[in-house]
Design an enzyme around this catalytic site. Structure first.
Site, short mmCIF file in Angstrom:
data_model
loop_
_atom_site.label_atom_id
_atom_site.label_comp_id
_atom_site.label_asym_id
_atom_site.label_seq_id
_atom_site.Cartn_x
_atom_site.Cartn_y
_atom_site.Cartn_z
N GLY A 141 -6.08 9.55 12.20
CA GLY A 141 -7.44 9.21 12.59
C GLY A 141 -7.91 9.99 13.80
N THR A 162 -9.97 1.44 7.25
CA THR A 162 -10.23 1.31 8.68
C THR A 162 -11.11 2.44 9.18
OG1 THR A 162 -8.05 0.30 8.93
CG2 THR A 162 -9.13 1.06 10.93
N GLY A 208 -1.11 7.27 2.89
CA GLY A 208 -1.44 8.62 2.50
C GLY A 208 -2.85 8.87 2.03
N HIS A 250 0.82 -1.20 0.00
CA HIS A 250 0.00 0.00 0.00
C HIS A 250 0.86 1.25 0.00
CE1 HIS A 250 -2.69 -3.10 1.59
NE2 HIS A 250 -3.65 -2.41 1.02
#
Length: 587
Positions: A567, A452, A410, A218
């Site tokens: 987050g 997520t 990112g 990723h």
């Protein structure tokens, strides 16, 4: 960089549409969700569904076809598919004795696949999930369950698909997939980073004359950097890292996958493979039908990975079994099989669940207008709050992406903005009450945001919605606190994290605690919320001093020091924006 695009937000959808058109002889498009096979094996009693983010082609959609997968659910670039997408792909397949889902061990994928499986089990479908954990750089051998899945996924997918094709029941297919995963190890290296569509800079850079060891597909940077070296030395580095992890009692046979990450030429891979093959031979290892090529890419990343998957007799037969997919083909007759003839039957027309009652969309995924049903002012307040959250996140999108790129891929800013836009669109439809609006917004956020954060925000809003179910009790400050507390508890349960792990919980938990204390002390909800949001903002900033203990950033814990968790930062932004609306509600 991505040179051919209609825009970053359209890239994944345009890619999937073009892919399904080019290979329509193999598969059918499940709009907005993924692809499924046009034919299934006549003997099959199980369906195999893969899943993951876009940007890794051919992993996973390229492996949909005879002898391998029955379907693949695809999220946005480097973003897990949503539970809704996974569910729709599974439902687009003909009914069978069970569905096995197979995917990489990433927090967003695990959350969304778990939610999709729960929904299917509620409908009486026997489904299982196998996560791939082959990357030796992402966790120590004694904590292998925490490792992420990279190119070794193909070894697991292939043997599971061959087991499905020969007619194995779901118990045996699951057993075989777990056995293959337990015997598969991979290590990747990068020579240059990759660049997300629409971005001007790569997610990370590798200094000229250096190699990053232990990258993720990723776009996660490597865990250490070493000077560039000749191919023979790179081969020794890769083989030397994997051979010590050979499972006990192995037969000395492996299949090997040398995988290019998108911008490394095949010629270079073959130069490297020559050294790898010699080293394996010197070690007394028999290599069974190796694969060299691009099988799990990372957009335009320059680099490669080596996978060794140790075989027993059953796994060797399944690895060599026939397959015919757009990106992986193997002729019949290479090894003795019980029946080398590949039978197929037509797949019935794709079936997609009608979910209008929960998220305002029809069977094709389109938004459907609903009547207000006498909605109160709190519904308008929630709509304005969601719009304010979207405005705050959109303004901060580049910075959130930058924070996420420190130890991740990112995409946090773009994913949050995408999910919030879907939530705002859904909230703009008629809703009977605050609970139904929040539940619909959460489902839309999870579906379109993916990853997520998308999953956890869907869980959070769903918990708040359950706490505010319309039962005639009204919306007192104490009831709002109880509902937000329920949402927090659901996030803790779903995310398997706690305060100090450097996640959104580091901001959410203190927010709820301060909110409750203020309301119990008699403060109005608007003042209590604003004060709690300020505490959440401070707590989010303080995560810069923490090392991540869960999630994608965990293997790069040292790199993330000094940078706050994206987050937690985005959560604080959303709470602050909602607080501003509570303080000055719409007329």
């Amino acid at each position: 960089m991505t040179n051919i695009s209609n825009g970053a937000t359209e890239f994944a959808g345009d890619m999937l549409s073009g892919y399904s058109s080019a290979y329509s002889r193999y598969l059918s498009l499940v709009p907005g969700a993924g692809v499924v096979r046009r034919t299934v094996d006549a003997r099959a009693t199980t369906r195999l569904v893969l899943g993951g983010g876009s940007g890794h082609f051919p992993w996973t959609a390229g492996f949909v076809g005879a002898g391998l997968a029955d379907g693949a659910a695809l999220g946005d670039v480097f973003t897990s598919p949503s539970a809704e997408q996974i569910y729709r792909v599974a439902k687009a397949l003909p009914p069978a004795g069970g569905v096995l889902f197979c995917y990489g061990n990433y927090a967003g994928d695990v959350l969304h696949f778990d939610m999709a499986q729960a929904r299917l089990r509620g409908e009486g479908v026997d489904c299982r999930g196998v996560v791939v954990t082959d990357d030796v750089a992402s966790a120590a051998a004694d904590n292998s369950a925490a490792r992420r899945g990279i190119a070794g996924s193909l070894a697991v997918f292939k043997v599971a698909g061959a087991a499905v094709a020969r007619g194995d029941g779901i118990d045996d297919v699951e057993r075989i997939a777990r056995l293959a995963n337990a015997r598969t190890r991979s290590l990747g290296v990068a020579f240059a980073g990759c660049t997300l569509p629409g971005a001007a800079e790569p997610l990370f850079r590798v200094e000229p004359g250096s190699i990053a060891i232990g990258l993720g597909i990723h776009g996660e940077p490597g865990i250490r950097t070493v000077p560039s070296m000749p191919a023979r030395e790179l081969a020794a580095l890769l083989v030397g890292a994997l051979l010590p992890e050979a499972p006990a009692g192995n037969s000395g046979r492996v299949t090997a996958i040398l995988n290019g990450l998108g911008a490394t030429s095949h010629e270079e891979l073959y130069v490297l493979w020559g050294g790898i093959a010699r080293l394996l031979g010197d070690a007394g290892i028999e290599v069974v039908m190796p694969e060299v090529g691009e099988l799990a890419t990372s957009l335009d990343m320059a680099g490669c990975s080596l996978t060794l998957s140790w075989l027993d007799d059953e796994l060797a037969e399944l690895w060599a079994a026939p397959a015919d997919t757009p990106s992986f083909r193997r002729a019949a007759g290479q090894v003795p099989v019980a029946d080398g003839k590949q039978l197929a039957v037509a797949v019935p027309k794709a079936e997609v669940a009608d979910s209008r009652d929960v998220n305002g969309r029809d069977a094709g995924g389109r938004l459907v207008e609903q009547g207000d049903g006498g909605a109160g002012p709190e519904v308008d307040l929630a709509r304005v709050a969601l719009a304010a959250m979207l405005a705050a996140v959109s303004k901060a999108e580049p910075e959130l992406g930058r924070l996420d790129a420190v130890a991740g891929d990112g995409d946090h800013g773009s994913g949050m903005a995408r999910g919030l836009r879907a939530a705002v669109d859904t909230a703009g439809l008629g809703h009977r009450d605050l609970s139904s609006l929040l539940r619909a917004a959460g489902l839309a956020w999870s579906d379109k945001g993916g990853g997520t954060s998308g999953a956890l925000w869907g869980v959070l809003l769903g918990g708040v919605a359950d706490g505010l179910a319309d039962d005639g009790q009204g919306y007192s400050a104490s009831r709002v606190v109880a509902a937000v507390s329920l949402g927090r508890d659901r996030v803790v349960e779903a995310g398997h994290a706690s305060v100090g792990d450097k996640t959104m919980l580091d901001a959410l938990v203190p927010f709820v605690d301060v909110l409750r204390t203020a309301v119990e002390s008699g403060a109005p909800l608007s003042a209590a919320w604003s004060g709690a949001a300020q505490v959440a903002t401070e707590a989010a900033a303080a995560t810069a001093d923490l090392r991540p203990r869960v999630g994608r950033a965990r293997p790069l814990a040292e790199r993330s020091l000094g940078s706050p968790d994206p987050g937690a930062v985005s959560l604080a932004l959303c709470l602050t924006a909602a607080g501003s609306v509570l303080a000055a509600p719409p007329a």
